[in-house]
Design a protein around this motif. Structure first.
Motif, mmCIF file in Angstrom:
data_model
loop_
_atom_site.group_PDB
_atom_site.id
_atom_site.type_symbol
_atom_site.label_atom_id
_atom_site.label_comp_id
_atom_site.label_asym_id
_atom_site.label_seq_id
_atom_site.Cartn_x
_atom_site.Cartn_y
_atom_site.Cartn_z
ATOM 1 N N SER A 1 1.477 -1.358 -0.288
ATOM 2 C CA SER A 1 0.246 0.206 -0.011
ATOM 3 C C SER A 1 0.714 1.369 -0.306
ATOM 4 O O SER A 1 1.764 1.460 0.610
ATOM 5 N N GLU B 1 -13.063 6.665 2.523
ATOM 6 C CA GLU B 1 -11.244 6.531 2.452
ATOM 7 C C GLU B 1 -11.029 5.158 3.108
ATOM 8 O O GLU B 1 -10.441 4.106 2.643
ATOM 9 N N ASP C 1 -9.336 8.342 -5.203
ATOM 10 C CA ASP C 1 -9.806 8.010 -4.199
ATOM 11 C C ASP C 1 -8.574 6.642 -4.171
ATOM 12 O O ASP C 1 -7.555 6.100 -3.418
ATOM 13 N N HIS C 2 -8.797 5.713 -4.888
ATOM 14 C CA HIS C 2 -7.605 4.285 -4.642
ATOM 15 C C HIS C 2 -7.457 3.847 -6.179
ATOM 16 O O HIS C 2 -8.254 3.769 -7.246
ATOM 17 N N ALA D 1 -9.621 1.538 2.389
ATOM 18 C CA ALA D 1 -8.261 1.171 2.925
ATOM 19 C C ALA D 1 -8.412 0.060 3.384
ATOM 20 O O ALA D 1 -7.741 -0.902 3.255
ATOM 21 N N PRO E 1 -4.797 7.249 2.953
ATOM 22 C CA PRO E 1 -6.230 6.997 2.149
ATOM 23 C C PRO E 1 -7.235 8.153 3.542
ATOM 24 O O PRO E 1 -6.843 8.310 4.399
ATOM 25 N N HIS F 1 -2.849 4.762 -3.278
ATOM 26 C CA HIS F 1 -4.235 5.830 -2.447
ATOM 27 C C HIS F 1 -4.297 7.748 -2.866
ATOM 28 O O HIS F 1 -2.532 6.671 -2.573
ATOM 29 N N VAL G 1 -1.682 -1.238 -3.655
ATOM 30 C CA VAL G 1 -2.864 -0.420 -3.118
ATOM 31 C C VAL G 1 -2.290 0.684 -3.443
ATOM 32 O O VAL G 1 -1.158 0.608 -2.371
#
Length: 311
Positions: A100, A152, A186-187, A156, A104, A170, A168
Motif C-alpha cells: 500500500s 476512504e 481515491d484508490h 483502505a 487514504p 491511495h 494499492v
C-alpha cells in the motif's frame, strides 16, 4: 445508526428539534413508531431507525450522553469521537497484507479541517474539530467532505486484506477532478484480477446503477462514474496502461445488492459495491473485467510506480 456525518440525527429521525422537552420527544417517538410500523403501512428499515433513535435519546442519561458526543457503550462513558482518525486496529492473523502507498482519506481530512475552521469563523478556537455536535451543526457540504474521508479510510482497511498479490495506491493526484470535485483518485488496485480504479463514497442516501451511471436523489446532479473514468484515465495514461474496472464503494445500507455491474466505460467494467463486499469482489474479479497474468501485472506495477503522484 451508522456513524456517518451525513446520517440523520435521532432528533431528525423522530421529527423534533434538538431542544424538544421530554414530553415532546416521547410523543414524537410514539407517533413515528406508529407511522413506521410495517403493520400500518411503514417499512422495516424506518421502523428500526426510529427504535435506534429512541435508544440514543429516549432517557435523560442517554440523551445527555448523545448531546455530549459520548457513547454509552464506551468504557466508563468515555468521550468517543466517531469522526476522528481511528487508531490502527490490531491484526488477527499474520498473513501478508497488500502493498500500500499513499495516505487514504488524508486529502479529504485536510480539506474538512480547513472548511470547518473557515465556517466556525476567524478567531474562533475549535478544541475538537471532530466533536459530533459541531459536525452535526455544520453545512451538508462540509459534512460530506468528512464522510468521504471516513469512507476512504474504511475502503483502505478492506483493501489491505487482499494479500501480497495486490498493490494499492491511495489519494493519487490528478488534474481531472472537475469543478467542485477533489483533484484526486481515491484508490487504484492492481492484482491478478485487473487494474481497478475505486471511488469511496457516502452520499447519505441510496444509489444504483442505470445505463452505466449512478442515479439517486442524494447525488444532486453528480455523475460519479463519468468523473471516476476521467480521474482514472488521467492517472493511468502517463504509465500507458488502462484500468480494467471502475468501482464505486458505498455504505452497505446505500446499495440494494452487494455487487451491481452495469456495462462498461471506455472499455472498463463499471460496478457498484457495498463496502462489506469490496475485498471479495476484487479477489473474485469484477464481471466483465479482463484479468492480468503475473508478467503483465509486474509490468503494469513498474510503470505506475514510475508515474503516480499523490495528492
Amino acid at each position: 445508526m451508522p456513524d456517518s456525518p451525513l446520517s440523520a440525527s435521532p432528533y431528525e429521525v423522530l421529527g423534533v428539534p434538538a431542544d424538544a422537552d421530554a414530553a415532546q420527544l416521547r410523543l414524537a417517538y410514539r407517533r413515528a413508531l406508529r407511522h413506521a410500523h410495517p403493520d400500518t403501512g411503514g417499512d422495516a428499515a424506518t421502523f428500526h431507525a426510529v427504535q435506534a433513535a429512541w435508544e440514543l435519546v429516549g432517557t435523560p442519561e442517554a440523551r445527555a450522553a448523545f448531546d455530549r458526543g459520548v457513547r454509552t457503550t464506551a468504557p466508563s462513558d468515555a468521550p468517543h469521537d466517531p469522526f476522528a482518525p481511528a487508531a490502527p486496529r490490531p491484526r488477527r492473523d499474520s498473513r501478508p497484507l497488500a502493498r500500500s502507498y499513499g495516505h487514504p482519506g488524508g486529502f479529504s481530512r485536510e480539506q474538512y479541517l480547513a472548511l470547518i475552521r473557515e465556517w466556525a469563523g476567524r478567531g474562533v478556537t475549535l478544541d475538537d474539530p471532530y466533536d459530533p455536535a459541531l459536525v452535526r451543526s455544520a453545512p451538508r457540504d462540509i459534512r460530506h467532505v468528512l464522510a468521504d474521508a471516513l469512507a476512504e479510510e474504511e475502503t483502505a482497511r478492506a483493501l489491505s486484506t487482499l494479500g501480497i498479490a495486490y498493490t494499492v495506491w491511495h489519494d493519487l493526484a490528478t488534474d481531472a477532478g472537475g469543478p467542485g470535485l477533489p483533484p484526486k483518485l481515491d484508490h487504484l488496485v492492481l492484482g491478478p484480477t485487473g487494474l481497478i480504479a475505486i471511488q469511496s463514497e457516502d452520499w447519505g442516501g441510496p444509489v444504483a446503477l442505470k445505463r452505466g451511471e449512478l442515479v439517486g436523489d442524494a447525488l444532486a446532479g453528480e455523475r460519479p462514474i463519468r468523473a471516476l473514468a476521467g480521474r482514472a484515465k488521467a492517472v493511468t495514461r502517463p504509465a500507458k496502461v488502462k484500468p480494467t474496472a471502475l468501482l464505486v464503494v458505498v455504505p452497505d445500507e446505500h446499495a440494494a445488492v452487494p455487487l451491481e455491474v452495469g456495462g462498461t466505460n471506455r472499455g472498463a467494467a463499471v460496478a457498484l459495491a457495498r463496502r462489506s463486499r469490496l475485498a471479495s469482489a476484487i479477489r473474485d474479479g469484477i464481471p466483465g473485467s479482463p484479468q492480468l497474468g503475473g508478467v503483465d501485472s509486474m509490468e503494469v506495477r513498474a510503470r505506475l510506480q514510475a508515474t503516480v503522484r499523490f495528492a
